[in-house]
Design an enzyme around this catalytic site. Structure first.
Site, PDB file in Angstrom:
ATOM      1  N   LYS A   3       0.589  -1.171  -0.360  1.00  6.35           N
ATOM      2  CA  LYS A   3      -0.063  -0.352   0.083  1.00  6.35           C
ATOM      3  C   LYS A   3       0.590   1.341   0.162  1.00  6.35           C
ATOM      4  O   LYS A   3       0.827   2.012   0.905  1.00  6.35           O
ATOM      5  CB  LYS A   3      -0.816   0.036   1.391  1.00  6.35           C
ATOM      6  CG  LYS A   3      -2.798   0.613   1.168  1.00  6.35           C
ATOM      7  CD  LYS A   3      -2.931   0.399   2.335  1.00  6.35           C
ATOM      8  CE  LYS A   3      -4.511   1.690   2.629  1.00  6.35           C
ATOM      9  NZ  LYS A   3      -5.711   1.574   1.010  1.00  6.35           N
TER      10      LYS A   3
HETATM   11  N1  PPE Z   1      -6.790  -2.667  -2.790  1.00  4.78           N
HETATM   12  C1  PPE Z   1      -6.591  -1.630  -2.983  1.00  4.78           C
HETATM   13  C2  PPE Z   1      -6.311  -0.899  -4.316  1.00  4.78           C
HETATM   14  C3  PPE Z   1      -7.292  -0.820  -1.574  1.00  4.78           C
HETATM   15  O1  PPE Z   1      -6.584   0.094  -1.678  1.00  4.78           O
HETATM   16  C4  PPE Z   1      -7.765  -1.152  -0.347  1.00  4.78           C
HETATM   17  C5  PPE Z   1      -8.576  -0.439   0.410  1.00  4.78           C
HETATM   18  C6  PPE Z   1      -8.544  -2.732  -0.587  1.00  4.78           C
HETATM   19  C7  PPE Z   1      -7.553  -3.363  -1.791  1.00  4.78           C
HETATM   20  C8  PPE Z   1      -9.036  -3.639   0.047  1.00  4.78           C
HETATM   21  O2  PPE Z   1      -7.871  -3.319   1.719  1.00  4.78           O
HETATM   22  P1  PPE Z   1      -8.533  -3.749   2.840  1.00  4.78           P
HETATM   23  O3  PPE Z   1      -8.660  -2.980   2.969  1.00  4.78           O
HETATM   24  O4  PPE Z   1      -7.402  -4.154   3.522  1.00  4.78           O
HETATM   25  O5  PPE Z   1      -9.670  -3.607   2.983  1.00  4.78           O
HETATM   26  N2  PPE Z   1      -8.617   0.460   0.110  1.00  4.78           N
HETATM   27  C9  PPE Z   1      -8.521   1.844   1.186  1.00  4.78           C
HETATM   28  C10 PPE Z   1      -9.279   3.184   0.929  1.00  4.78           C
HETATM   29  C11 PPE Z   1      -8.216   4.048   0.150  1.00  4.78           C
HETATM   30  C12 PPE Z   1      -9.067   5.573  -0.322  1.00  4.78           C
HETATM   31  O6  PPE Z   1      -7.710   6.455   0.407  1.00  4.78           O
HETATM   32  O7  PPE Z   1      -9.878   5.742  -0.673  1.00  4.78           O
HETATM   33  C13 PPE Z   1      -9.545   1.559   2.136  1.00  4.78           C
HETATM   34  O8  PPE Z   1     -10.577   0.826   2.424  1.00  4.78           O
HETATM   35  O9  PPE Z   1      -9.516   1.741   3.398  1.00  4.78           O
END
Ligand code: PPE
Length: 307
Positions: free
Chosen positions: A159
């Site tokens: 990330k």
């Molecule tokens: N893919 C990407 C590219 C991504 O940024 C996120 C989170 C996910 C998958 C899902 O990951 P998780 O949150 O661990 O389940 N994206 C963040 C939002 C980005 C933003 O700032 O807007 C989030 O969900 O916090």
């Protein structure tokens, strides 16, 4: 998404005022995207505010830093405690937590080695990322003309700040074309993920999701939903999905910390299933939203109380 300022922000071990949490224009991270961040949700759970899978998020932050060759000055325990301290200091019950670490000011040039590392943790209230209406009735997405960045270009499983130019371009294109979100394909033309979400597909009772080596972020919500589905006796298969297979799906949904479990009702102007959130999506969404609010005892270990 607009947010309301809160009182305090954690910066390098101290709580400072929201207004003072500024960054110098010569910060390396601003020019070159050399930083890592997290997105974590705290829920107003049955037994008080609790952070969902806090340790897993901080672990991913450390691994993202490691992937971009950055050594964070704080470990898991310090970062986890700092996140709780930030929520408490702002008297928040339900909020989104954004830790970020980046190279600060020293000189100019692409090489950040030896630059100071700045770490901030911000907490603020955040509603449904893709809207309440989207949570209920599903969203409309298209396939991006921008491919998702691959592991041979940047650590695609990290990330990392710079990686999000790719996501930003893709989501802007989707919005300009009248869609709510985007689905990016990878260099091999296989489905990767959304701009800030992982993707799941339901077909003939099977739940499929692209594997990590499709060039996706290892989502913590993705992991949670896979475990929840398996505990419900449903098989989840990590499998590459071609664009055209999306058009054969019974159900599609996104997962993410911000997006939680969001149904997709239309892809590339084609209805998904009957154009409404399907039964598997609905059952997983309901279960997930119960679990994060501490309504399911079996998953209490995923909640880290703020107190
Ligand atoms: N893919 C990407 C590219 C991504 O940024 C996120 C989170 C996910 C998958 C899902 O990951 P998780 O949150 O661990 O389940 N994206 C963040 C939002 C980005 C933003 O700032 O807007 C989030 O969900 O916090």
């Amino acid at each position: 998404m607009k947010i309301q300022p809160t009182g305090k922000i954690w910066k390098n071990g101290k709580l400072i005022d929201w207004e003072d949490a500024t960054v110098h224009v010569m910060s390396h991270g601003l020019h070159y995207g050399t930083g890592v961040f997290e997105g974590i949700r705290c829920y107003d759970a049955a037994a008080g505010p609790a952070i969902f899978r806090l340790k897993e998020h901080m672990k991913r932050m450390l691994l993202s830093a490691n992937s971009i060759n950055m050594k964070l000055p704080y470990g898991m325990t310090e970062l986890s405690n700092a996140a709780k301290e930030t929520v408490k200091a702002n008297k928040l019950r339900s909020c989104y937590i954004r830790p970020i670490a980046f190279y600060g000011v020293q000189g100019v040039g692409v090489n950040p080695m030896g630059y100071p590392i700045e770490v901030f943790i911000v907490a603020f209230e955040l509603g449904a990322y893709l809207g309440d209406e989207g949570m209920k009735n599903g969203i409309r997405v298209h396939t991006s003309s921008w491919h998702r960045i691959g592991g041979g270009m940047v650590p695609a499983t990290a990330k990392a700040c710079g990686d999000y130019l790719n996501s930003a371009l893709a989501v802007m294109e989707a919005k300009q074309n009248g869609f709510d979100e985007t689905i990016m394909l990878n260099e091999l033309h296989m489905v990767a993920e959304g701009s800030g979400e992982n993707l799941f597909m339901v077909k003939d009772g099977r739940i499929l999701t692209p594997p990590l080596n499709a060039g996706i972020l290892p989502g913590i919500t993705r992991d949670s939903v896979m475990k929840i589905a398996e505990d419900m006796g449903k098989d989840v298969v990590e499998q590459n999905i071609a664009r055209s297979e999306l058009y054969l799906a019974d159900e599609l949904f996104f997962t993410g910390t911000a997006a939680e479990v969001t149904p997709i009702r239309e892809v590339d102007r084609r209805p998904v299933g009957d154009g409404r959130p399907g039964p598997v999506t609905k059952v997983l969404q309901t279960k997930f939203l119960d679990i994060v609010r501490g309504k399911d005892k079996k998953y209490l270990a995923w909640l880290d109380p703020v107190k």
